[in-house]
Design a protein around this motif. Structure first.
Motif, mmCIF file in Angstrom:
data_model
loop_
_atom_site.group_PDB
_atom_site.id
_atom_site.type_symbol
_atom_site.label_atom_id
_atom_site.label_comp_id
_atom_site.label_asym_id
_atom_site.label_seq_id
_atom_site.Cartn_x
_atom_site.Cartn_y
_atom_site.Cartn_z
ATOM 1 N N GLU A 213 -0.093 -3.934 -0.747
ATOM 2 C CA GLU A 213 0.943 -2.729 -0.400
ATOM 3 C C GLU A 213 0.286 -1.214 -0.282
ATOM 4 O O GLU A 213 1.341 -0.294 0.060
ATOM 5 N N LEU B 66 3.529 4.844 -5.042
ATOM 6 C CA LEU B 66 3.022 3.723 -5.816
ATOM 7 C C LEU B 66 2.433 3.672 -6.636
ATOM 8 O O LEU B 66 1.456 4.645 -6.887
ATOM 9 N N LYS C 132 7.319 3.000 -5.394
ATOM 10 C CA LYS C 132 7.502 1.565 -6.430
ATOM 11 C C LYS C 132 6.802 1.534 -7.918
ATOM 12 O O LYS C 132 5.746 1.954 -7.281
#
Length: 747
Positions: free
Chosen positions: A578, A654, A694
């Protein structure tokens, strides 16, 4: 004249007997010392000849001292010019407290003021304080509102003989060593010409004290100064007569010594220190020192009887015990095999370890080593029966050679080094339980090895206390095996637990087809603070492994953990997938492996934050090993919580956060508890997250419950199940993991 000789707690009976033998008047034992009476000669003899005392105090006066003013008045009732010159120096030792004096510094200050004021008023001159070498050391003890005022005529503690300028890693005080020898009846044994042997002699204190006793050498002969040296009531003529007598006894005693003294140690450096100490004590010619592993301990051929006395390591640090189990077991085996008819004594701060020796103690004394409750266990070694010496059908279990510095992580068999003979193989019968363990390991290996090969994984957990009797975690790291024994409950017999541990390491080489040298053994205890991250050994041996295309350095020896949390493998691989084009933040980053995966996945930048300089450097090595420059990869040695509170604005796409369960590290700003503090921590991290970003939050607290209020603020998804790989399915509570992101407008 009234005197009080002080000693460490537990040695009062030994000191009483010693002073009685010096013919002092009216000795009376009490807590931490012995009262006695006599003239100056009695006090001088105690200073010169006592091997157990710390100090000898000459009592001057007792007075009420409930308040500071009463203490001041009571001290001034003593005529201090009878004890020191007006321009002399002094120091005050103050202990105890009362309603009006609740701090020793305050009490010492009041005593000093009373003495100085009196002398200044009478002479116009004032003494000064000298903390290093005062002319007069005044001792005041306050108890139940009464102060006892005394002159310390011993000066520096009497345990400091003057021969030991250096010591090993865990030195024993000289007076404690002498007390152990007294308890073992060494003076009587020496008179019979018996031998004294210390198989783990360290800096040689037990042996040197043993020679001083056998040769009738006064322990105070090497000291240059005592507390009475500059005391105005000192009788130097009397003192010189006592010194001359002691010197004559020394010369005669050295000629009459018939005992042999032998000391062994595996550490050549500490043996060099022992030789220097023996030389300064003037007894080097009587002590044989040799570098020798415990496995080579043998009976001196020319001595039919003697005393083996030793102070082995006893596990002060986290994870020491598995290695020390082998050490104590081996010591017991060598004593039974080689020293029938001898007496052996072990002094340890962990008496449970003595159970490994499988010898019944004939006498046990409770003592203290500093503040550590300890025991002296004395054994009369009896000849082994035919059944005990008969050969048995067995499986060879590797044994551990004698550790000198209490290593925590030790290969089960060490490679040979110069001038050291390899440990002997200790036989262990393969029990039904051990056969069950071997079968379980084979079953797990058959299942996991194929899975690991398909997933291109070369580090995984093979076994995690699958059989409750064999409570350990066994991890594969390429050709190495990392065994962590879980600490057994106190209800489990330590000998049985150790026998099972031996069976674990006995079956692993054959099941895994690896050499015993490649097995690393540790014990995992309940963690507090940053204990699991603290250094335990000094090998600096790193192994290069691969995961998800990343090369990672692990260290199986020096720390409780290895530098790679195997259970986080799926999380790291998810981060790699990711991270492309994203700014990645790794909080509580440890050795930076999650950041490494992010960089491998094409992250625009990575930032790794941890308090430990060691782990920051380790993370940098991991990045360098993979060819990632530091230009886009940042490493900050910071308290993560403090750092988060100082940040403002969105800056990361992230974020990964894996905080400790609990930490009270001195380097942290405050005590951290993940259950109590996780919501505040997550809110701080979310403040740095970009709108589409996230946060992956993980922790290993088994009873963790995420704060329901977080679900009202953010989108919270429990992803724990998908982050547990096949090798951790048997221990699904190894961690808990959540994805946290901003709620969309429709939510």
């Amino acid at each position: 004249m009234k005197f009080f000789a002080t000693c460490p707690k537990g040695l009062e009976p030994v000191l009483f007997d010693e002073l009685k033998a010096l013919n002092v008047e009216a000795p009376k034992q009490t807590l931490a010392g012995v009262y006695f009476s006599g003239g100056l000669e009695a006090a001088y003899r105690a200073c010169l000849w006592s091997r157990v005392a710390n100090r000898v105090l000459f009592e001057l006066h007792r007075c009420p001292a409930e308040t500071a003013e009463a203490l001041y008045r009571g001290v001034q009732e003593v005529k201090w010019l009878e004890h020191m010159r007006p321009e002399g120096t002094l120091i005050i030792d103050f202990t105890g407290q009362s309603e009006g004096i609740n701090h020793s510094r305050f009490g010492a200050q009041k005593v000093k003021d009373a003495i100085v004021d009196q002398i200044r008023d009478e002479t116009g001159r004032r003494p000064s304080v000298d903390r290093q070498k005062p002319d007069l050391r005044v001792n005041v003890h306050l108890q139940r509102g009464e102060a006892t005022i005394a002159v310390d005529i011993s000066g520096d503690s009497l345990h400091r003989r003057g021969y030991r300028l250096q010591s090993g890693a865990a030195p024993m005080k000289e007076n404690l060593a002498a007390a152990l020898l007294y308890r073992c009846g060494w003076p009587e044994k020496a008179a019979q010409g018996q031998a004294l042997l210390d198989p783990m002699c360290g800096s040689g204190t037990l042996l040197i004290e043993g020679v001083l006793m056998a040769a009738d050498i006064a322990p105070g002969l090497l000291r240059r100064d005592f507390g009475f040296t500059y005391w105005t009531q000192h009788n130097n003529v009397l003192w010189q007569e006592l010194l001359a007598e002691a010197q004559a006894r020394r010369e005669a005693g050295l000629k009459q010594v018939s005992s042999r003294f032998e000391g062994f140690d595996a550490d050549a450096k500490v043996l060099s220190i022992a030789r220097d100490n023996a030389r300064r004590a003037g007894v080097e010619s009587l002590i044989h020192l040799e570098r020798r592993e415990l496995s080579r301990l043998s009976h001196p051929a020319i001595d039919s009887a003697g005393l083996v006395l030793t102070n082995p390591p006893y596990g002060e640090r986290l994870g020491d015990e598995p290695t020390l189990f082998f050490l104590y077991q081996h010591l017991g085996e060598r004593l039974k095999a080689e020293f029938a008819g001898w007496q052996a004594a072990v002094f340890t701060g962990n008496p449970e370890l003595c159970k490994m020796m499988k010898l019944a103690a004939d006498k046990t004394y409770k003592l203290y080593n500093g503040a550590i409750p300890s025991q002296l266990q004395i054994f009369n070694i009896r000849a082994r029966t035919e059944a005990e010496v008969a050969p048995r059908q067995s499986v060879a279990a590797p044994s551990v050679s004698s550790p000198v510095a209490n290593p925590v992580a030790t290969p089960i068999a060490k490679p040979e080094v110069e001038a050291v003979v390899e440990p002997e193989v200790a036989p262990v019968v393969l029990s039904d339980g051990a056969q069950m363990l071997a079968n379980r390991l084979k079953k797990n290996l058959k299942q996991l090895a194929k899975w690991a090969k398909r997933q291109d994984i070369n580090c995984y957990r093979l076994y995690d206390a699958d059989l409750p009797e064999y409570s350990a975690a066994i991890d594969i790291y390429n050709d190495w095996v990392h065994v962590q024994e879980y600490q057994a409950p106190k209800s489990v017999d330590v000998v049985k637990a150790f026998a099972r541990l031996q069976e674990i390491v006995a079956v692993l080489p054959s099941v895994l087809n690896i050499p015993a040298d490649n097995i690393i053994l540790k014990q995992r205890r309940k963690q507090q603070g940053t204990n699991q991250y603290e250094k335990q050994d000094q090998t600096e041996r790193f192994i290069d492994i691969t995961e998800g295309g990343c090369r990672i350095l692990v260290n199986l020896d020096d720390y409780l953990d290895t530098g790679l949390f195997l259970d986080h493998r799926p999380i790291r691989l998810q981060i790699q997938q990711e991270a492309k084009g994203k700014d990645f933040l790794n909080l509580f980053s440890y050795t930076g492996t999650a950041s490494l995966h992010a960089a491998k996945g094409g992250a625009r930048s990575t930032t790794s934050i941890d308090m430990s300089a060691t782990y920051m450097n380790w993370a940098k090595k991991n990045f360098a090993l993979n060819g990632f420059a530091e230009a886009r990869n940042h490493f900050l040695q910071e308290d993560c919580i403090k750092w988060l509170k100082a940040q403002r604005g969105e800056g990361y796409d992230l974020i990964f956060m894996d905080p400790p369960t609990f930490s009270n590290s001195k380097r942290m700003h405050d005590v951290f508890d993940v259950q109590r503090d996780h919501a505040d921590l997550i809110n701080l991290a979310m403040g740095l997250l970009r709108p589409e970003g996230k946060l992956i939050f993980s922790n290993n607290y088994r009873r963790f419950k995420i704060d329901p209020a977080l679900a009202e603020q953010y989108q919270v998804v429990d992803i724990t199940r998908k982050t547990i790989d096949l090798d951790f399915k048997r221990n699904s509570k190894i961690h808990q993991c959540f994805e946290i992101s901003a709620k969309t407008p429709t939510e």
